[in-house]
Design a protein around this motif. Structure first.
Motif, mmCIF file in Angstrom:
data_model
loop_
_atom_site.group_PDB
_atom_site.id
_atom_site.type_symbol
_atom_site.label_atom_id
_atom_site.label_comp_id
_atom_site.label_asym_id
_atom_site.label_seq_id
_atom_site.Cartn_x
_atom_site.Cartn_y
_atom_site.Cartn_z
ATOM 1 N N ASN A 24 0.847 -1.175 0.000
ATOM 2 C CA ASN A 24 0.000 0.000 0.000
ATOM 3 C C ASN A 24 0.893 1.239 0.000
ATOM 4 O O ASN A 24 1.637 1.477 0.947
ATOM 5 C CB ASN A 24 -0.903 0.023 1.224
ATOM 6 N N SER A 25 0.809 2.011 -1.055
ATOM 7 C CA SER A 25 1.659 3.184 -1.152
ATOM 8 C C SER A 25 0.971 4.453 -0.684
ATOM 9 O O SER A 25 1.560 5.525 -0.641
ATOM 10 C CB SER A 25 2.108 3.377 -2.604
ATOM 11 N N GLY A 26 -0.318 4.318 -0.332
ATOM 12 C CA GLY A 26 -1.062 5.521 0.038
ATOM 13 C C GLY A 26 -0.771 5.991 1.448
ATOM 14 O O GLY A 26 -0.478 7.163 1.667
ATOM 15 N N PHE A 27 -0.863 5.113 2.407
ATOM 16 C CA PHE A 27 -0.613 5.476 3.793
ATOM 17 C C PHE A 27 -0.354 4.195 4.565
ATOM 18 O O PHE A 27 -0.646 3.101 4.085
ATOM 19 C CB PHE A 27 -1.815 6.224 4.386
ATOM 20 N N THR A 28 0.170 4.341 5.765
ATOM 21 C CA THR A 28 0.430 3.167 6.591
ATOM 22 C C THR A 28 -0.879 2.666 7.176
ATOM 23 O O THR A 28 -1.642 3.443 7.745
ATOM 24 C CB THR A 28 1.404 3.506 7.727
ATOM 25 N N LEU A 29 -1.142 1.408 7.005
ATOM 26 C CA LEU A 29 -2.372 0.854 7.545
ATOM 27 C C LEU A 29 -2.064 -0.417 8.322
ATOM 28 O O LEU A 29 -0.998 -1.010 8.180
ATOM 29 C CB LEU A 29 -3.382 0.577 6.429
ATOM 30 N N ASN A 30 -3.004 -0.813 9.143
ATOM 31 C CA ASN A 30 -2.896 -2.060 9.883
ATOM 32 C C ASN A 30 -3.592 -3.141 9.066
ATOM 33 O O ASN A 30 -4.823 -3.150 8.958
ATOM 34 C CB ASN A 30 -3.542 -1.917 11.260
ATOM 35 N N LEU A 31 -2.798 -4.013 8.476
ATOM 36 C CA LEU A 31 -3.375 -5.034 7.620
ATOM 37 C C LEU A 31 -4.298 -5.974 8.380
ATOM 38 O O LEU A 31 -5.139 -6.638 7.776
ATOM 39 C CB LEU A 31 -2.249 -5.829 6.949
ATOM 40 N N ASP A 32 -4.150 -6.017 9.703
ATOM 41 C CA ASP A 32 -5.034 -6.868 10.502
ATOM 42 C C ASP A 32 -6.464 -6.348 10.503
ATOM 43 O O ASP A 32 -7.385 -7.069 10.895
ATOM 44 C CB ASP A 32 -4.510 -6.949 11.943
ATOM 45 N N ASP A 33 -6.658 -5.090 10.079
ATOM 46 C CA ASP A 33 -7.991 -4.509 10.034
ATOM 47 C C ASP A 33 -8.700 -4.768 8.706
ATOM 48 O O ASP A 33 -9.808 -4.267 8.484
ATOM 49 C CB ASP A 33 -7.919 -2.996 10.252
ATOM 50 N N TYR A 34 -8.068 -5.557 7.848
ATOM 51 C CA TYR A 34 -8.627 -5.815 6.527
ATOM 52 C C TYR A 34 -8.651 -7.303 6.210
ATOM 53 O O TYR A 34 -7.779 -8.057 6.652
ATOM 54 C CB TYR A 34 -7.786 -5.119 5.447
ATOM 55 N N ALA A 35 -9.663 -7.679 5.458
ATOM 56 C CA ALA A 35 -9.604 -8.972 4.787
ATOM 57 C C ALA A 35 -8.689 -8.784 3.583
ATOM 58 O O ALA A 35 -8.764 -7.767 2.888
ATOM 59 C CB ALA A 35 -10.990 -9.413 4.338
ATOM 60 N N ILE A 36 -7.805 -9.737 3.350
ATOM 61 C CA ILE A 36 -6.880 -9.632 2.228
ATOM 62 C C ILE A 36 -7.008 -10.870 1.351
ATOM 63 O O ILE A 36 -7.354 -11.963 1.840
ATOM 64 C CB ILE A 36 -5.422 -9.464 2.691
ATOM 65 N N GLY A 37 -6.728 -10.682 0.078
ATOM 66 C CA GLY A 37 -6.846 -11.810 -0.828
ATOM 67 C C GLY A 37 -5.966 -11.657 -2.045
ATOM 68 O O GLY A 37 -5.580 -10.538 -2.426
ATOM 69 N N SER A 51 -5.946 -17.258 -2.710
ATOM 70 C CA SER A 51 -5.649 -17.369 -1.292
ATOM 71 C C SER A 51 -6.208 -16.142 -0.581
ATOM 72 O O SER A 51 -6.266 -15.066 -1.164
ATOM 73 C CB SER A 51 -4.132 -17.446 -1.074
ATOM 74 N N TRP A 52 -6.590 -16.304 0.681
ATOM 75 C CA TRP A 52 -7.164 -15.188 1.405
ATOM 76 C C TRP A 52 -6.993 -15.385 2.907
ATOM 77 O O TRP A 52 -6.789 -16.506 3.403
ATOM 78 C CB TRP A 52 -8.652 -15.007 1.067
ATOM 79 N N ILE A 53 -7.050 -14.252 3.594
ATOM 80 C CA ILE A 53 -7.044 -14.233 5.054
ATOM 81 C C ILE A 53 -8.197 -13.335 5.490
ATOM 82 O O ILE A 53 -8.253 -12.170 5.112
ATOM 83 C CB ILE A 53 -5.717 -13.697 5.632
ATOM 84 N N ARG A 54 -9.103 -13.860 6.270
ATOM 85 C CA ARG A 54 -10.233 -13.069 6.737
ATOM 86 C C ARG A 54 -9.792 -12.138 7.850
ATOM 87 O O ARG A 54 -8.929 -12.478 8.664
ATOM 88 C CB ARG A 54 -11.345 -13.995 7.218
ATOM 89 N N ARG A 55 -10.411 -10.982 7.935
ATOM 90 C CA ARG A 55 -10.124 -10.045 9.002
ATOM 91 C C ARG A 55 -10.494 -10.660 10.327
ATOM 92 O O ARG A 55 -11.570 -11.229 10.473
ATOM 93 C CB ARG A 55 -10.912 -8.750 8.795
ATOM 94 N N GLY A 56 -9.611 -10.547 11.299
ATOM 95 C CA GLY A 56 -9.871 -11.079 12.622
ATOM 96 C C GLY A 56 -9.618 -12.563 12.759
ATOM 97 O O GLY A 56 -9.734 -13.118 13.852
ATOM 98 N N ASP A 57 -9.256 -13.200 11.670
ATOM 99 C CA ASP A 57 -9.027 -14.644 11.682
ATOM 100 C C ASP A 57 -7.536 -14.931 11.724
ATOM 101 O O ASP A 57 -7.045 -15.576 12.640
ATOM 102 C CB ASP A 57 -9.678 -15.261 10.438
ATOM 103 N N GLY A 58 -6.823 -14.477 10.737
ATOM 104 C CA GLY A 58 -5.384 -14.692 10.677
ATOM 105 C C GLY A 58 -4.986 -15.978 9.992
ATOM 106 O O GLY A 58 -3.838 -16.136 9.574
ATOM 107 N N ALA A 99 -6.078 -7.869 -3.215
ATOM 108 C CA ALA A 99 -7.299 -7.151 -2.873
ATOM 109 C C ALA A 99 -7.422 -7.023 -1.359
ATOM 110 O O ALA A 99 -7.000 -7.909 -0.620
ATOM 111 C CB ALA A 99 -8.517 -7.883 -3.430
ATOM 112 N N LEU A 100 -7.990 -5.893 -0.939
ATOM 113 C CA LEU A 100 -8.267 -5.656 0.467
ATOM 114 C C LEU A 100 -9.708 -5.213 0.648
ATOM 115 O O LEU A 100 -10.304 -4.601 -0.256
ATOM 116 C CB LEU A 100 -7.355 -4.552 1.036
#
Length: 127
Positions: A24-37, A51-58, A99-100
């Motif tokens: 993410n080049s826009g700003f620093t974010l906490n990836l744990d606050d997002y679902a990622i895929g 592949s994906w990681i659900r938010r709050g799951d890990g 994707a986030l």
């Protein structure tokens, strides 16, 4: 504004490895606050979840065709998510997208449910 920039794609022989990065080049974010895929789309085919990681799951999840070969990970300090791809096969050839989403897309494999996307990076597996 969240801006995802991917890198790491390329041409590799069958059995080879690549590591895709999505930063993410826009700003620093906490990836744990997002679902990622990670998704991919081959010519003439629909975009599919890899592949994906659900938010709050890990816990990481994988589509069956890449289990045991691919590994998703994230690094908050680097503001980056990764997809390590090993033992690549010609059928892995596709454009790969990260994707986030601030919520948990339901189902998590639904690409249309993710709000933020990278521009894509091409992976070609060929001898």
């Amino acid at each position: 504004q969240l801006q995802l920039v991917e890198s790491g794609g390329g041409l590799v022989q069958p059995g080879g490895s690549l590591r895709l990065s999505c930063r993410n080049s826009g700003f620093t974010l906490n990836l744990d606050d997002y679902a990622i895929g990670w998704f991919r789309q081959a010519p003439g085919k629909e975009r599919e979840a890899v592949s994906w990681i659900r938010r709050g799951d890990g816990s990481p999840y994988y589509t069956d065709s890449v289990k045991g070969r691919f590994a998703i990970s994230k690094n908050n300090a680097e503001n980056t998510i990764y997809l390590q791809m090993n033992n690549l096969k010609p059928e892995d050839t596709a454009a790969y997208y990260c994707a986030l989403d601030p919520d948990n897309p339901d189902p998590p494999v639904s690409w249309a449910s993710y709000d933020y996307w990278g521009q894509g990076t091409q992976v070609t597996v060929s001898s």
